[in-house]
Design an enzyme around this catalytic site. Structure first.
Site, PDB file in Angstrom:
ATOM      1  CB  SER A 164      -1.787 -10.871  -0.397  1.00 26.92           C
ATOM      2  OG  SER A 164      -1.783 -10.631  -1.765  1.00 26.92           O
ATOM      3  CG  ASP A 192       5.505 -10.172  -2.332  1.00 23.78           C
ATOM      4  OD1 ASP A 192       5.706  -9.381  -1.392  1.00 23.78           O
ATOM      5  OD2 ASP A 192       4.414 -10.252  -2.925  1.00 23.78           O
ATOM      6  CG  HIS A 224       2.149  -7.450  -1.625  1.00 22.18           C
ATOM      7  ND1 HIS A 224       2.401  -8.719  -2.087  1.00 22.18           N
ATOM      8  CD2 HIS A 224       0.804  -7.369  -1.480  1.00 22.18           C
ATOM      9  CE1 HIS A 224       1.262  -9.375  -2.237  1.00 22.18           C
ATOM     10  NE2 HIS A 224       0.280  -8.576  -1.867  1.00 22.18           N
TER      11      HIS A 224
END
Length: 397
Positions: free
Chosen positions: A246, A171, A141
């Site tokens: 992230s 992910d 993402h």
């Protein structure tokens, strides 16, 4: 409310300032080199692993980018730095050892608005160096839809990165920069973690604070969390996690990479709830992405699911009972051809009752592409049997 902490947001000046050579040296810090002989022997073992890995790669042994046509994946030990230190380190020692392995990532995405002309939206995240020659792991993402991906090392050097492969299910994404002599992270063993273990998170919070180090503990193991319609089993930590973290690293008390930071829980009353993908869950995924650009044999169901776990949620979604529901069905997919519809309540797969998307994923993982799986669903109070032919998920051009 859970949200990906690396969601794109416009950065006013597009910069990622901070950490100019704060941990620029790729060598082990002096205070670590001076520790007892047991430590020196352990460090020598790491150097040996790196040397062996370099020899294997230089010999063109199966991976990555081999030209012999072989599809056999190399072992984790042959590609990544593993078998690392086991002695407990202080937070400053972990930071000085692990910080050079974490990078800042910025992206540019072309956005077309309904009432505005096209414009470039900038995003930010983090990544972890896997090999000396520039392979980097991050979250899918973080780089999804990006026309340009830039990487900044802890030294301040910047590179434009190439996207190698992505996997939406975990992910995870792999990117690569043209560089050599980088400091790869040592992969740990997330299966040995217990609640209360010390951990350190390193990343690029807010897209401008690269190299930020926060510490905490493992708060829980195997948390089933749904992000972007994907249910994942994650590590929970109270180490401070913020947008931009992230794709960054979660390291254990010996400086080993044991998790890829993926999300935080957000809200005005929420604090100390961060999540990371256990490194053991994605070691083979990273190898597949590096070698093939996608995970071979990964099943594409052609539909997404929604877990409704409480009567309150059932009332909110206007359904009569809890369970796992079909949320969306992809047009033209095998699921659409089999007759699945949004709102179907999935009761069982292959004769096994299910109540969550995670249970569906677990059962599907035991099948291969091309096999048929019988689903039992309830639609408008009527039980139906639907047969789905599983198809392999491949990246589109």
């Amino acid at each position: 409310m859970l949200g990906n902490d690396g969601d794109r947001e416009d950065i006013k000046d597009g910069s990622c300032e901070g950490n100019q050579n704060k941990w620029g040296s790729a060598e082990l810090p002096k205070n670590i080199r001076k520790r007892k002989w047991g430590r020196i022997i352990a460090v020598a073992s790491i150097c040996l692993v790196v040397s062996v890995s370099s020899l294997i790669n230089s010999a063109g042994a199966n991976f990555p980018g081999n030209d012999d046509g072989s599809s056999e994946s190399a072992s984790v030990e042959a590609v990544f730095l593993t078998g690392s230190l086991s002695e407990t380190l202080s937070i400053p020692e972990i930071a000085e050892m692990a910080a050079p392995t974490v990078v800042e990532i910025t992206t540019e995405v072309l956005v077309t608005g309904q009432r505005t002309p096209q414009y470039i939206s900038e995003g930010a995240g983090s990544g972890v160096i896997l090999t000396e020659d520039g392979y980097i792991v991050t979250n899918n993402h973080v780089i999804e839809g990006a026309q340009k991906i830039s990487v900044r090392l802890v030294s301040g050097d910047e590179y434009e990165a190439e996207l190698i492969g992505t996997d939406e299910q975990t992910d995870v994404a792999i990117i690569k920069i043209e560089a050599s002599g980088l400091s790869p992270a040592a992969l740990g063993d997330s299966s040995t973690l217990v609640v209360g273990n010390q951990v350190v998170a390193i990343g690029n919070p807010l897209g401008q604070l690269g190299g930020t180090v926060t510490d905490g503990i493992i708060s829980a193991l195997d948390r089933d969390i749904t992000l972007d319609d994907q249910t994942m089993s994650l590590l929970q930590t109270n180490a401070a996690i913020n947008p931009g973290n992230s794709g960054g690293g979660l390291f254990d008390g010996s400086g080993n990479l044991i998790g890829i930071v993926v999300a935080k829980s957000s809200g005005t009353d929420v604090e100390g709830l961060g999540f990371a993908i256990p490194i053991n869950d994605v070691k083979s995924v990273m190898l597949e992405l590096m070698e093939h650009g996608y995970v071979q044999g990964r099943i594409e169901l052609g539909m997404t699911f929604l877990d409704i776990a409480s009567n309150q949620e059932a009332m909110m979604y206007r359904v009569s009972q809890t369970g796992v529901y079909v949320l969306n069905v992809t047009s033209g997919s095998n699921a659409a051809a089999a007759g699945f519809r949004s709102g179907d309540l999935v009761v069982s797969l292959d004769g096994t009752k299910v109540s969550s998307a995670a249970e569906i994923t677990s059962i599907i993982d035991s099948f291969e592409a091309g096999e048929d799986v019988e689903f039992t669903v309830i639609r408008i109070s009527e039980e139906r049997s639907l047969t789905l032919t599983l198809e392999e998920s491949k990246p589109s051009d």
